[in-house]
Design an enzyme around this catalytic site. Sequence first.
Site, PDB file in Angstrom:
ATOM      1  N   ASP A 127      -4.662  -3.109  -2.248  1.00 46.10           N
ATOM      2  CA  ASP A 127      -6.052  -2.763  -2.553  1.00 46.10           C
ATOM      3  C   ASP A 127      -6.406  -3.120  -4.010  1.00 46.10           C
ATOM      4  O   ASP A 127      -5.582  -3.704  -4.739  1.00 46.10           O
ATOM      5  CB  ASP A 127      -6.230  -1.256  -2.272  1.00 46.10           C
ATOM      6  CG  ASP A 127      -7.543  -0.954  -1.576  1.00 46.10           C
ATOM      7  OD1 ASP A 127      -8.525  -1.653  -1.848  1.00 46.10           O
ATOM      8  OD2 ASP A 127      -7.576  -0.004  -0.780  1.00 46.10           O
ATOM      9  N   ASP A 184     -16.103  -1.800   2.817  1.00 46.30           N
ATOM     10  CA  ASP A 184     -15.546  -1.082   3.967  1.00 46.30           C
ATOM     11  C   ASP A 184     -16.535  -0.998   5.125  1.00 46.30           C
ATOM     12  O   ASP A 184     -17.722  -0.723   4.929  1.00 46.30           O
ATOM     13  CB  ASP A 184     -15.171   0.347   3.573  1.00 46.30           C
ATOM     14  CG  ASP A 184     -13.942   0.381   2.675  1.00 46.30           C
ATOM     15  OD1 ASP A 184     -13.538  -0.695   2.168  1.00 46.30           O
ATOM     16  OD2 ASP A 184     -13.409   1.481   2.477  1.00 46.30           O
TER      17      ASP A 184
HETATM   18  C1  GAL Z   1     -10.511   0.876   0.334  1.00 43.76           C
HETATM   19  C2  GAL Z   1     -10.168  -0.137   1.406  1.00 43.76           C
HETATM   20  C3  GAL Z   1     -10.049   0.607   2.720  1.00 43.76           C
HETATM   21  C4  GAL Z   1      -8.989   1.677   2.605  1.00 43.76           C
HETATM   22  C5  GAL Z   1      -9.297   2.613   1.447  1.00 43.76           C
HETATM   23  C6  GAL Z   1      -8.181   3.606   1.202  1.00 43.76           C
HETATM   24  O1  GAL Z   1     -10.596   0.247  -0.885  1.00 43.76           O
HETATM   25  O2  GAL Z   1     -11.161  -1.102   1.455  1.00 43.76           O
HETATM   26  O3  GAL Z   1      -9.765  -0.299   3.751  1.00 43.76           O
HETATM   27  O4  GAL Z   1      -7.735   1.074   2.433  1.00 43.76           O
HETATM   28  O5  GAL Z   1      -9.492   1.866   0.261  1.00 43.76           O
HETATM   29  O6  GAL Z   1      -8.476   4.453   0.131  1.00 43.76           O
END
Ligand code: GAL
Length: 373
Positions: A127, A184
Amino acid sequence: MLSKTPPMGFNTWNTFGEDINETVIKETADAMVATGLRDAGYEYLVIDDCWSKRERDPETGKIVPEPAKFPNGMKAVSDYVHAKGLKFGMYSCAGTRTCADYPGSFGHEFLDAETFAEYGADFLKYDYCYKPNTANGPLLYRKMGMALKACGREILFSACNWGCDDVHTWIRSAGAHMFRSTGDINDSFPSMREIALSQIDNLAYSAVGCFNDIDMLTIGMYGKGNVGSTGCNDTDYKTQFALWCMFSAPLMLGGDIRTFSEKTLALVTNKTLLRINQDPEARPCFAPERENDARVFVKILSDNEFAIMLANLNDYDTHLCVFFENLGIPADSGYGLEMTDVFTGESLGVKKEFLRRRIPAHDCECYICKLAK
Ligand code: GAL
């Protein structure tokens, strides 16, 4: 070589968020086998954010699994997943903390890659939260790419920087096997539509070895879980799945597999749609026709086949027309298309020059086609 075709599997985030534990993972692994999803190609079981303790071990500097969630450690979970004939995925972050405020891998890349290899991981989602402003994003992904190469295990590298910093222009050089290109998803038709439409011009950056990841599917969630919103209905999910398949996108299920209905399972194991998604040439689809948010998508497959999707992403019924001339088939060539409906298996026979259909709001039709006289 990893990621010869778009990776397929399941990720915990959409449904479970921080409520993950050994039992949930084991039950999901069991369900992936019992439902036939594993045999249909869904092979990676990925644990997303929130699996570790809030701080690293002060002595070893390692990230440590949260004992309340994973009392037997990660290797035990990974062994269970492997014993089911599945592959095991972990999650970390290029910044100092993960998005949910657990330790990130910034400055610990090589140690963490070794730790994931000790767990028996086959996949790492990486991430982008809490990246220090002074740090160079591409370099952080290259570092983890190197660390994974050095760790002694073959680990699929799933970059997740949400499309920032023109990621599609450099991510392949970091050795990533898939890259998130959008923010997301949430479980609503507008979210899914926005994500899909945003990537039409970036599909040519997706190819064998590294695929454009438009996020985990919400199919089967019906508004429940961690990214619940208004939820979707079965028509919305049908269109979502067909789009992801046409886009050669990774197919990471995000719904709770333990509760999938027969209808949901039938959709995500549709053999023809999976064949379109997993086509070995992975050519980008293109969109020769549009009506506001509705599109006709065309993907040319190996073995002289075509896939055509009439995707009505509008909130109202729409007529969509595809002129075969725009696919490279002029009327005076004498050729038409023999078209078979991907969802019903019905043949339309040989169509010449064009196909015009009225598609209800949010619905789609998909055809597998062959040139015919
Ligand atoms: C976001 C990511 C998501 C998930 C989330 C977890 O940045 O895009 O898919 O992994 O973090 O905190």
